[in-house]
Design a protein around this motif. Sequence first.
Motif, PDB file in Angstrom:
ATOM      1  N   GLY A  83       0.786  -1.221   0.000  1.00  0.00           N
ATOM      2  CA  GLY A  83       0.000   0.000   0.000  1.00  0.00           C
ATOM      3  C   GLY A  83       0.820   1.274   0.000  1.00  0.00           C
ATOM      4  O   GLY A  83       0.287   2.358   0.212  1.00  0.00           O
ATOM      5  N   GLU A  84       2.122   1.155  -0.217  1.00  0.00           N
ATOM      6  CA  GLU A  84       2.975   2.333  -0.354  1.00  0.00           C
ATOM      7  C   GLU A  84       4.252   1.954  -1.099  1.00  0.00           C
ATOM      8  O   GLU A  84       4.643   0.796  -1.109  1.00  0.00           O
ATOM      9  CB  GLU A  84       3.275   2.994   0.981  1.00  0.00           C
ATOM     10  N   PRO A  85       4.894   2.953  -1.729  1.00  0.00           N
ATOM     11  CA  PRO A  85       6.074   2.665  -2.553  1.00  0.00           C
ATOM     12  C   PRO A  85       7.331   2.396  -1.723  1.00  0.00           C
ATOM     13  O   PRO A  85       7.367   2.683  -0.525  1.00  0.00           O
ATOM     14  CB  PRO A  85       6.248   3.937  -3.386  1.00  0.00           C
ATOM     15  N   HIS A  86       8.343   1.894  -2.409  1.00  0.00           N
ATOM     16  CA  HIS A  86       9.646   1.695  -1.776  1.00  0.00           C
ATOM     17  C   HIS A  86      10.200   3.056  -1.353  1.00  0.00           C
ATOM     18  O   HIS A  86       9.822   4.083  -1.910  1.00  0.00           O
ATOM     19  CB  HIS A  86      10.623   0.988  -2.732  1.00  0.00           C
ATOM     20  N   TYR A  87      11.089   3.048  -0.374  1.00  0.00           N
ATOM     21  CA  TYR A  87      11.649   4.318   0.092  1.00  0.00           C
ATOM     22  C   TYR A  87      13.082   4.540  -0.369  1.00  0.00           C
ATOM     23  O   TYR A  87      13.623   5.635  -0.187  1.00  0.00           O
ATOM     24  CB  TYR A  87      11.566   4.448   1.618  1.00  0.00           C
ATOM     25  N   LYS A  88      13.676   3.521  -0.988  1.00  0.00           N
ATOM     26  CA  LYS A  88      15.077   3.669  -1.363  1.00  0.00           C
ATOM     27  C   LYS A  88      15.441   2.646  -2.424  1.00  0.00           C
ATOM     28  O   LYS A  88      15.040   1.490  -2.340  1.00  0.00           O
ATOM     29  CB  LYS A  88      15.939   3.445  -0.120  1.00  0.00           C
ATOM     30  N   VAL A  89      16.213   3.062  -3.416  1.00  0.00           N
ATOM     31  CA  VAL A  89      16.830   2.171  -4.401  1.00  0.00           C
ATOM     32  C   VAL A  89      18.328   2.457  -4.348  1.00  0.00           C
ATOM     33  O   VAL A  89      18.733   3.615  -4.286  1.00  0.00           O
ATOM     34  CB  VAL A  89      16.284   2.396  -5.824  1.00  0.00           C
ATOM     35  N   GLU A  90      19.109   1.396  -4.350  1.00  0.00           N
ATOM     36  CA  GLU A  90      20.557   1.560  -4.207  1.00  0.00           C
ATOM     37  C   GLU A  90      21.263   0.434  -4.952  1.00  0.00           C
ATOM     38  O   GLU A  90      20.814  -0.710  -4.929  1.00  0.00           O
ATOM     39  CB  GLU A  90      20.904   1.502  -2.723  1.00  0.00           C
ATOM     40  N   GLU A  91      22.375   0.761  -5.597  1.00  0.00           N
ATOM     41  CA  GLU A  91      23.190  -0.263  -6.239  1.00  0.00           C
ATOM     42  C   GLU A  91      24.423  -0.527  -5.388  1.00  0.00           C
ATOM     43  O   GLU A  91      25.056   0.401  -4.902  1.00  0.00           O
ATOM     44  CB  GLU A  91      23.613   0.176  -7.644  1.00  0.00           C
ATOM     45  N   VAL A  92      24.717  -1.811  -5.203  1.00  0.00           N
ATOM     46  CA  VAL A  92      25.938  -2.226  -4.512  1.00  0.00           C
ATOM     47  C   VAL A  92      26.790  -2.909  -5.574  1.00  0.00           C
ATOM     48  O   VAL A  92      26.661  -4.112  -5.828  1.00  0.00           O
ATOM     49  CB  VAL A  92      25.641  -3.158  -3.323  1.00  0.00           C
ATOM     50  N   ALA A  93      27.624  -2.115  -6.228  1.00  0.00           N
ATOM     51  CA  ALA A  93      28.401  -2.591  -7.375  1.00  0.00           C
ATOM     52  C   ALA A  93      29.298  -3.767  -7.012  1.00  0.00           C
ATOM     53  O   ALA A  93      29.443  -4.710  -7.800  1.00  0.00           O
ATOM     54  CB  ALA A  93      29.228  -1.449  -7.953  1.00  0.00           C
ATOM     55  N   SER A  94      29.876  -3.748  -5.810  1.00  0.00           N
ATOM     56  CA  SER A  94      30.783  -4.826  -5.412  1.00  0.00           C
ATOM     57  C   SER A  94      30.076  -6.178  -5.332  1.00  0.00           C
ATOM     58  O   SER A  94      30.715  -7.217  -5.452  1.00  0.00           O
ATOM     59  CB  SER A  94      31.424  -4.500  -4.061  1.00  0.00           C
ATOM     60  N   GLU A  95      28.765  -6.163  -5.144  1.00  0.00           N
ATOM     61  CA  GLU A  95      27.991  -7.401  -5.061  1.00  0.00           C
ATOM     62  C   GLU A  95      27.225  -7.702  -6.351  1.00  0.00           C
ATOM     63  O   GLU A  95      26.560  -8.735  -6.451  1.00  0.00           O
ATOM     64  CB  GLU A  95      26.995  -7.334  -3.891  1.00  0.00           C
ATOM     65  N   GLY A  96      27.280  -6.782  -7.305  1.00  0.00           N
ATOM     66  CA  GLY A  96      26.552  -6.978  -8.554  1.00  0.00           C
ATOM     67  C   GLY A  96      25.056  -7.024  -8.342  1.00  0.00           C
ATOM     68  O   GLY A  96      24.355  -7.863  -8.905  1.00  0.00           O
ATOM     69  N   VAL A  97      24.551  -6.084  -7.530  1.00  0.00           N
ATOM     70  CA  VAL A  97      23.136  -6.103  -7.174  1.00  0.00           C
ATOM     71  C   VAL A  97      22.578  -4.687  -7.072  1.00  0.00           C
ATOM     72  O   VAL A  97      23.279  -3.749  -6.715  1.00  0.00           O
ATOM     73  CB  VAL A  97      22.921  -6.872  -5.837  1.00  0.00           C
ATOM     74  N   LYS A  98      21.316  -4.574  -7.429  1.00  0.00           N
ATOM     75  CA  LYS A  98      20.554  -3.346  -7.237  1.00  0.00           C
ATOM     76  C   LYS A  98      19.456  -3.698  -6.238  1.00  0.00           C
ATOM     77  O   LYS A  98      18.780  -4.715  -6.386  1.00  0.00           O
ATOM     78  CB  LYS A  98      19.950  -2.869  -8.564  1.00  0.00           C
ATOM     79  N   THR A  99      19.301  -2.859  -5.209  1.00  0.00           N
ATOM     80  CA  THR A  99      18.345  -3.157  -4.146  1.00  0.00           C
ATOM     81  C   THR A  99      17.262  -2.096  -4.057  1.00  0.00           C
ATOM     82  O   THR A  99      17.449  -0.953  -4.482  1.00  0.00           O
ATOM     83  CB  THR A  99      19.052  -3.244  -2.772  1.00  0.00           C
ATOM     84  N   SER A 100      16.160  -2.500  -3.473  1.00  0.00           N
ATOM     85  CA  SER A 100      15.053  -1.602  -3.207  1.00  0.00           C
ATOM     86  C   SER A 100      14.514  -1.966  -1.832  1.00  0.00           C
ATOM     87  O   SER A 100      14.381  -3.147  -1.510  1.00  0.00           O
ATOM     88  CB  SER A 100      13.975  -1.792  -4.277  1.00  0.00           C
ATOM     89  N   PHE A 101      14.211  -0.956  -1.021  1.00  0.00           N
ATOM     90  CA  PHE A 101      13.740  -1.214   0.336  1.00  0.00           C
ATOM     91  C   PHE A 101      12.316  -0.710   0.546  1.00  0.00           C
ATOM     92  O   PHE A 101      11.965   0.386   0.134  1.00  0.00           O
ATOM     93  CB  PHE A 101      14.657  -0.533   1.363  1.00  0.00           C
ATOM     94  N   PHE A 102      11.544  -1.530   1.242  1.00  0.00           N
ATOM     95  CA  PHE A 102      10.193  -1.188   1.670  1.00  0.00           C
ATOM     96  C   PHE A 102      10.148  -1.247   3.191  1.00  0.00           C
ATOM     97  O   PHE A 102      10.774  -2.124   3.798  1.00  0.00           O
ATOM     98  CB  PHE A 102       9.171  -2.201   1.129  1.00  0.00           C
ATOM     99  N   LYS A 103       9.410  -0.347   3.784  1.00  0.00           N
ATOM    100  CA  LYS A 103       9.184  -0.362   5.230  1.00  0.00           C
ATOM    101  C   LYS A 103       7.775  -0.913   5.442  1.00  0.00           C
ATOM    102  O   LYS A 103       6.813  -0.432   4.844  1.00  0.00           O
ATOM    103  CB  LYS A 103       9.302   1.061   5.786  1.00  0.00           C
ATOM    104  N   VAL A 104       7.683  -1.927   6.281  1.00  0.00           N
ATOM    105  CA  VAL A 104       6.389  -2.538   6.603  1.00  0.00           C
ATOM    106  C   VAL A 104       6.296  -2.563   8.123  1.00  0.00           C
ATOM    107  O   VAL A 104       6.873  -3.436   8.772  1.00  0.00           O
ATOM    108  CB  VAL A 104       6.282  -3.970   6.026  1.00  0.00           C
TER     109      VAL A 104
END
Length: 133
Positions: free
Chosen positions: A26-47
């Motif tokens: 019921g609400e959008p993610h609050y953060k998107v971040e890339e961790v290049a050393s891990e080869g990953v792009k992340t997105s965080f939701f608060k629940v």
Amino acid sequence: MNKIEHIGIAVKDLEKANKLYAQLFGEPHYKVEEVASEGVKTSFFKVGENKIELLEATNQNSAIAKFIEKKGEGMHHIAFAVDNIEKEILRLKQEGFKIINEIPKQGADNKLVAFLHPKSTNGVLIELCQEII
């Protein structure tokens, strides 16, 4: 370990997953971040007091790409907040747990992180997280 810091979910397409989880929570993610050393792009939701981290591989050699290839999308890890990651790594190593990275590294969301091998935790990848001050 103080509390569950977040639950990590591996996804193929972060943009599509963000839309799905925004509808779910019921609400959008609050953060998107890339961790290049891990080869990953992340997105965080608060629940409530909990966080969900979505993880998309940014290259085919990343741990997330390999995980999805082997197991498909789904729960990847459970992360626990700790006050002193070095002491916790030492304690867990002395208890017989296999530590993937004994030297903490920079992770997403302003954290130092280290992982316990699933072979020593009944098949669950455990992440230790310490807030960087």
